[in-house]
Design a protein around this motif. Structure first.
Motif, short mmCIF file in Angstrom:
data_model
loop_
_atom_site.label_atom_id
_atom_site.label_comp_id
_atom_site.label_asym_id
_atom_site.label_seq_id
_atom_site.Cartn_x
_atom_site.Cartn_y
_atom_site.Cartn_z
N LYS A 174 9.52 10.76 2.11
CA LYS A 174 9.50 10.05 3.54
C LYS A 174 10.54 8.95 3.10
CE LYS A 174 5.52 7.30 1.59
NZ LYS A 174 4.26 7.34 1.69
N MET A 195 -6.87 16.94 2.47
CA MET A 195 -6.08 15.99 1.66
C MET A 195 -6.84 14.64 2.00
SD MET A 195 -2.37 15.27 3.26
CE MET A 195 -2.46 13.46 2.67
N ASN A 228 -1.51 10.63 -5.42
CA ASN A 228 -0.24 10.16 -5.13
C ASN A 228 0.41 10.12 -6.76
OD1 ASN A 228 -1.78 7.88 -5.74
ND2 ASN A 228 -0.51 6.43 -4.77
N ARG A 275 -6.90 4.11 7.27
CA ARG A 275 -5.36 3.93 7.72
C ARG A 275 -5.51 5.44 8.46
NH1 ARG A 275 -0.32 4.23 3.55
NH2 ARG A 275 -0.91 6.32 3.37
C1 LIG Z 1 3.41 7.72 0.37
C2 LIG Z 1 2.61 8.72 0.22
C3 LIG Z 1 2.37 9.24 -1.10
C4 LIG Z 1 3.16 8.85 -2.21
O1 LIG Z 1 2.96 7.56 -3.00
P1 LIG Z 1 3.59 7.20 -4.42
O2 LIG Z 1 2.65 6.14 -4.60
O3 LIG Z 1 4.87 6.78 -3.77
O4 LIG Z 1 3.56 8.27 -5.29
C5 LIG Z 1 1.49 10.19 -1.07
N1 LIG Z 1 0.53 10.37 -0.11
C6 LIG Z 1 0.62 9.89 1.11
C7 LIG Z 1 -0.28 9.94 2.18
C8 LIG Z 1 1.59 8.85 1.35
O5 LIG Z 1 1.47 7.94 2.33
#
Ligand SMILES: *Cc1c(COP(=O)(O)O)cnc(C)c1O
Length: 377
Positions: A51, A177, A214, A150
């Protein structure tokens, strides 16, 4: 003309190339970071979160590099990002829209072969209607809120969702998820709380694969991995976990050109608002990047740049297009027009500059402006 000022030398300088600086992106290091995460996640898989133009580094180049390393799942935040990225990827790659769809874009999304994350009953119903209209089954991912408030189905929508899933077989759920709120803090109790909630959801919605972690989540251990993790920042060399040495390889370096040097006496006022006044004779260098290039104004009088390992403190305020640094630690004449100083590199990591700016690596990376020449290595 002396050779020092030959055309050849000048044309090689940043100023003549029209660049404020050089943002180098090490695609090999990016690939190694992906492989490191993928190895930790096996037999689960590593997606890539690309993103915000892959956190400012160029989504297309990043996705292509990771695709060559076996990555097949790419997450963006917005539908427009997915529309740009989808045609550049292999046909067996999948592109997911984390924020889900705005009403009215469902058919376009389906026809583009882009997969939405459904975050609410309304998004679910609209996707199901689009499937009905197109007379086919449409793939989607369901996101649940496990305590971040969120995005994702809130607990009170779960019963109705379960019922809808039973009735509408035209939405093919690829996996479910959720997202961790405190994964960078290993000891935060919220991690275990969210994991417990995710497990309750998995019991209610049985038979689906889970995507949970993440970057930080990858380092919380196997329990957090699920079938598909979604790292972003760790791929780009940011620290996944706070308070411990960063296990990832740096991917980004930023060198900025000197546009002017001068030596001033004691009592000279430097920059806007005369926020800095010299206390002795001082060698100053003005470099060609400012807050418009993603170097936050809060670095005024706080941060530094480096020249071959020598720290050059920022003096006075960060301007829109420039920063003035104290180069007195270097012998006179070391810095000249076109010299490059290190803003991010071996002596100052992304995390260092983020800390000096009172922010996180994510914000520094995604703010790095468009006036740098981006060099992919
Ligand atoms: C931005 C985001 C990620 C990636 O997060 P990082 O901390 O950069 O690894 C993963 N999942 C979702 C839903 C996100 O918004």
């Amino acid at each position: 003309m002396s050779s020092t000022f030959s055309l050849h030398r000048v044309s090689a300088s940043a100023a003549v190339a029209g660049a404020t600086g050089y943002l180098a992106i090490d695609l090999a290091a990016l690939g190694r970071n992906y492989q490191k995460l993928a190895a930790m996640l096996a037999p689960g898989r590593a997606a890539a979160v690309v993103k915000a133009d892959a956190y400012g580094l160029g989504a297309e180049r990043v996705a292509k590099t990771l695709s060559e390393r076996g990555c097949r799942h790419f997450f963006v935040a917005q539908f427009v990002e997915a529309q740009k990225l989808r045609p550049t990827l292999r046909s067996d790659a999948q592109v997911f829209v984390l924020n889900g769809l705005q009403p009215g874009t469902e058919i376009e999304c389906a026809e583009a072969g882009i997969i939405p994350i459904l975050n609410s009953l309304e998004q679910y119903q609209r996707w199901s209607e689009a499937a009905g209209e197109l007379r086919r089954t449409l793939p989607a991912v369901l996101q649940f809120d496990t305590g971040m408030s969120r995005l994702g189905f809130p607990p009170q929508e779960r019963a109705e969702l379960a019922q809808a899933l039973g009735e509408n077989s035209n939405v093919e759920v690829l996996f479910i998820m959720s997202h961790l709120a405190s994964a960078d803090e290993v000891d935060d109790v919220q991690n275990a709380e969210q994991l417990a909630e995710m497990r309750r959801i998995a019991d209610e919605f049985t038979g689906f694969d889970i995507s949970f972690a993440n970057s930080g989540g990858v380092f919380l251990g196997d329990a957090y991995h699920g079938v598909l993790a979604r790292p972003g920042i760790a791929l780009y060399g940011g620290a996944p976990t706070s308070g411990v040495p960063n296990p990832m390889e740096p991917v980004v370096s930023l060198d900025v050109a000197v546009v002017q040097t001068r030596t001033v006496p004691a009592g000279a006022k430097v920059g806007y608002g005369a926020a800095h006044v010299t206390t002795g004779e001082t060698r100053l260098a003005t470099i060609a990047a400012g807050y418009a290039d993603g170097l936050p104004r809060v670095l005024s009088g706080r941060g530094a740049v480096y020249y071959k390992g020598t720290r050059l403190p920022i003096v006075g305020r960060v301007s829109m297009d420039s920063i003035t640094v104290d180069a007195s630690a270097l012998p006179d004449g070391t810095l000249t027009l076109g010299s490059l100083v290190e803003v991010i590199g071996p002596h100052q990591t992304l995390e260092d500059i983020a800390r000096d700016a009172g922010t996180i690596s994510y914000e520094i990376l995604t703010s790095l402006g468009h006036r740098y020449v981006r060099q992919y290595r």
